[in-house]
Design a protein around this motif. Structure first.
Motif, PDB file in Angstrom:
ATOM      1  N   ILE A 105       0.853  -1.183   0.000  1.00  0.00           N
ATOM      2  CA  ILE A 105       0.000   0.000   0.000  1.00  0.00           C
ATOM      3  C   ILE A 105       0.889   1.232   0.000  1.00  0.00           C
ATOM      4  O   ILE A 105       1.657   1.465   0.934  1.00  0.00           O
ATOM      5  N   HIS A 106       0.793   2.010  -1.054  1.00  0.00           N
ATOM      6  CA  HIS A 106       1.586   3.228  -1.194  1.00  0.00           C
ATOM      7  C   HIS A 106       0.682   4.420  -0.889  1.00  0.00           C
ATOM      8  O   HIS A 106      -0.366   4.582  -1.520  1.00  0.00           O
ATOM      9  N   ILE A 107       1.074   5.259   0.063  1.00  0.00           N
ATOM     10  CA  ILE A 107       0.269   6.413   0.469  1.00  0.00           C
ATOM     11  C   ILE A 107       0.940   7.683  -0.037  1.00  0.00           C
ATOM     12  O   ILE A 107       2.119   7.928   0.245  1.00  0.00           O
ATOM     13  N   ILE A 108       0.196   8.489  -0.774  1.00  0.00           N
ATOM     14  CA  ILE A 108       0.726   9.751  -1.302  1.00  0.00           C
ATOM     15  C   ILE A 108      -0.116  10.909  -0.788  1.00  0.00           C
ATOM     16  O   ILE A 108      -1.337  10.944  -0.999  1.00  0.00           O
ATOM     17  N   ASP A 109       0.536  11.844  -0.120  1.00  0.00           N
ATOM     18  CA  ASP A 109      -0.131  13.078   0.317  1.00  0.00           C
ATOM     19  C   ASP A 109      -0.156  14.033  -0.880  1.00  0.00           C
ATOM     20  O   ASP A 109       0.888  14.490  -1.327  1.00  0.00           O
ATOM     21  N   SER A 110      -1.342  14.317  -1.377  1.00  0.00           N
ATOM     22  CA  SER A 110      -1.462  15.224  -2.534  1.00  0.00           C
ATOM     23  C   SER A 110      -1.050  16.651  -2.181  1.00  0.00           C
ATOM     24  O   SER A 110      -0.777  17.453  -3.075  1.00  0.00           O
ATOM     25  N   LYS A 111      -1.065  16.967  -0.875  1.00  0.00           N
ATOM     26  CA  LYS A 111      -0.870  18.350  -0.403  1.00  0.00           C
ATOM     27  C   LYS A 111      -1.823  19.286  -1.144  1.00  0.00           C
ATOM     28  O   LYS A 111      -1.486  20.421  -1.469  1.00  0.00           O
ATOM     29  N   ASN A 112      -3.035  18.779  -1.379  1.00  0.00           N
ATOM     30  CA  ASN A 112      -4.006  19.525  -2.163  1.00  0.00           C
ATOM     31  C   ASN A 112      -5.408  19.124  -1.758  1.00  0.00           C
ATOM     32  O   ASN A 112      -5.605  18.330  -0.825  1.00  0.00           O
ATOM     33  N   LEU A 113      -6.378  19.688  -2.473  1.00  0.00           N
ATOM     34  CA  LEU A 113      -7.775  19.329  -2.251  1.00  0.00           C
ATOM     35  C   LEU A 113      -8.514  19.381  -3.584  1.00  0.00           C
ATOM     36  O   LEU A 113      -7.970  19.807  -4.602  1.00  0.00           O
ATOM     37  N   SER A 114      -9.757  18.910  -3.556  1.00  0.00           N
ATOM     38  CA  SER A 114     -10.630  18.923  -4.727  1.00  0.00           C
ATOM     39  C   SER A 114      -9.929  18.279  -5.929  1.00  0.00           C
ATOM     40  O   SER A 114      -9.188  17.306  -5.768  1.00  0.00           O
ATOM     41  N   THR A 115     -10.164  18.810  -7.112  1.00  0.00           N
ATOM     42  CA  THR A 115      -9.586  18.171  -8.292  1.00  0.00           C
ATOM     43  C   THR A 115      -8.095  18.453  -8.440  1.00  0.00           C
ATOM     44  O   THR A 115      -7.465  17.953  -9.382  1.00  0.00           O
ATOM     45  N   GLY A 116      -7.509  19.204  -7.483  1.00  0.00           N
ATOM     46  CA  GLY A 116      -6.055  19.213  -7.368  1.00  0.00           C
ATOM     47  C   GLY A 116      -5.573  17.803  -7.044  1.00  0.00           C
ATOM     48  O   GLY A 116      -4.527  17.352  -7.524  1.00  0.00           O
ATOM     49  N   ILE A 117      -6.345  17.082  -6.223  1.00  0.00           N
ATOM     50  CA  ILE A 117      -6.100  15.655  -5.989  1.00  0.00           C
ATOM     51  C   ILE A 117      -6.458  14.873  -7.248  1.00  0.00           C
ATOM     52  O   ILE A 117      -5.725  13.978  -7.689  1.00  0.00           O
ATOM     53  N   GLY A 118      -7.614  15.230  -7.840  1.00  0.00           N
ATOM     54  CA  GLY A 118      -8.108  14.510  -9.014  1.00  0.00           C
ATOM     55  C   GLY A 118      -7.118  14.477 -10.160  1.00  0.00           C
ATOM     56  O   GLY A 118      -6.973  13.462 -10.852  1.00  0.00           O
ATOM     57  N   LEU A 119      -6.409  15.578 -10.376  1.00  0.00           N
ATOM     58  CA  LEU A 119      -5.391  15.619 -11.434  1.00  0.00           C
ATOM     59  C   LEU A 119      -4.345  14.535 -11.217  1.00  0.00           C
ATOM     60  O   LEU A 119      -3.927  13.847 -12.166  1.00  0.00           O
ATOM     61  N   LEU A 120      -3.908  14.358  -9.977  1.00  0.00           N
ATOM     62  CA  LEU A 120      -2.901  13.346  -9.656  1.00  0.00           C
ATOM     63  C   LEU A 120      -3.460  11.936  -9.807  1.00  0.00           C
ATOM     64  O   LEU A 120      -2.771  11.036 -10.310  1.00  0.00           O
ATOM     65  N   VAL A 121      -4.700  11.757  -9.387  1.00  0.00           N
ATOM     66  CA  VAL A 121      -5.332  10.438  -9.460  1.00  0.00           C
ATOM     67  C   VAL A 121      -5.469   9.984 -10.919  1.00  0.00           C
ATOM     68  O   VAL A 121      -5.142   8.841 -11.271  1.00  0.00           O
ATOM     69  N   LEU A 122      -5.950  10.883 -11.778  1.00  0.00           N
ATOM     70  CA  LEU A 122      -6.136  10.508 -13.184  1.00  0.00           C
ATOM     71  C   LEU A 122      -4.792  10.269 -13.870  1.00  0.00           C
ATOM     72  O   LEU A 122      -4.669   9.373 -14.713  1.00  0.00           O
ATOM     73  N   LYS A 123      -3.797  11.042 -13.509  1.00  0.00           N
ATOM     74  CA  LYS A 123      -2.462  10.815 -14.074  1.00  0.00           C
ATOM     75  C   LYS A 123      -1.936   9.449 -13.652  1.00  0.00           C
ATOM     76  O   LYS A 123      -1.391   8.702 -14.478  1.00  0.00           O
TER      77      LYS A 123
END
Length: 283
Positions: A105-123
């Motif tokens: 299980i790899h945990i990544i802190d986006s240091k963001n919210l909303s689709t700032g997280i979404g951008l990373l998830v889709l990438k």
């Protein structure tokens, strides 16, 4: 296959969740003596309940037990979550992962919210579908975290006041002078005021667009998000303006979920995108 997962603060639409084959763990919203999973109520319905009750919704992170159940179906997981500076969600995910040593299980802190997280998830999902290993994806996404730019216009200061994020005097002055703050996510994952716009709403939207324009030389043109709490006309205006500025491959429009809406209030709208390291250093 690597399981790419996130929490409901990523504000991804059901269509995007299905298209990119990602899973989402909802936070909970408490209002009108009800517990409502984030994602099962629209911003408009939430704001109607706020008007009815006169109370601001309370939000709650998923418990460690909920994370354990969420992680159970897969052996290798990449979880990209809301900034640990803004919610207990990611720390709970870390604690759950420590109880599952037999899983990767790899945990990544986006240091963001909303689709700032979404951008990373889709990438991350796109890299997975290109055949990248989990380790390669984690390395790339962590390098992308500081390149995500998130800013949004707040229409009313009432929610910031009720949520303890500004004083009563600031809320009154902001209302009388029609000051619309532009909030940004800082590099450390906290929120800050980028600008205070006095005047029309269009002026505030245009200020965000000018900031976006300043990053065009270093913009990742693959995808840009416009995310809002129920202001479709403004979203259309921003999308049209963004497309006129740059040949962005995909401009995604999403509505914020109940968690983000609870803290920002109605008619909040933002532009979220990735720009390279040079742009981040200049910002």
């Amino acid at each position: 296959m690597v399981d790419i997962v996130t929490d409901s603060c990523a504000d991804l639409s059901p269509e995007l969740i299905h298209r990119f084959n990602v899973r989402v763990l909802p936070l909970q919203v408490f209002i009108d003596n009800r517990t409502i999973p984030d994602g099962s109520i629209s911003p408009q319905e939430l704001f109607r309940l706020v008007t009815k009750t006169g109370e601001l919704p309370k939000t709650s992170a998923p418990s460690i037990k909920e994370f354990l159940e969420f992680f159970e179906p897969s052996d290798e997981i990449i979880y990209i979550g809301i900034s640990a500076k803004l919610s207990a969600t990611l720390p709970n995910g870390l604690l759950a992962a420590q109880q599952l040593p037999h899983k990767k299980i790899h945990i990544i802190d986006s240091k963001n919210l909303s689709t700032g997280i979404g951008l990373l998830v889709l990438k991350a999902a796109e890299l997975r579908d290109m055949g990248w290993t989990a380790e390669q994806i984690v390395h790339e996404i962590r390098n992308t975290v500081p390149r995500v730019h998130t800013s949004f216009v707040i229409e009313t200061m009432e929610y910031l006041y009720k949520g303890g994020r500004c004083t009563a005097l600031q809320a009154i002055v902001g209302s009388v002078l029609k000051i619309r703050p532009i909030i940004e996510v800082r590099p450390d994952g906290t929120l800050g005021v980028k600008a205070k716009i006095r005047g029309t709403r269009v002026k505030a939207l245009d200020t965000m667009l000018e900031d976006f324009r300043s990053h065009l030389p270093h913009l990742d043109q693959h995808r840009v998000f416009v995310t809002h709490t129920g202001c479709d006309d403004d979203a259309a205006y921003l999308v049209e303006s963004i497309k006129a500025m740059a040949p962005v491959e995909e401009v995604c429009v999403t509505q914020a979920g109940a968690t983000i809406s609870s803290h920002c209030g109605p008619d909040t709208i933002g532009i979220l995108y990735i720009a390279d390291a040079h742009s981040n250093a200049e910002a």
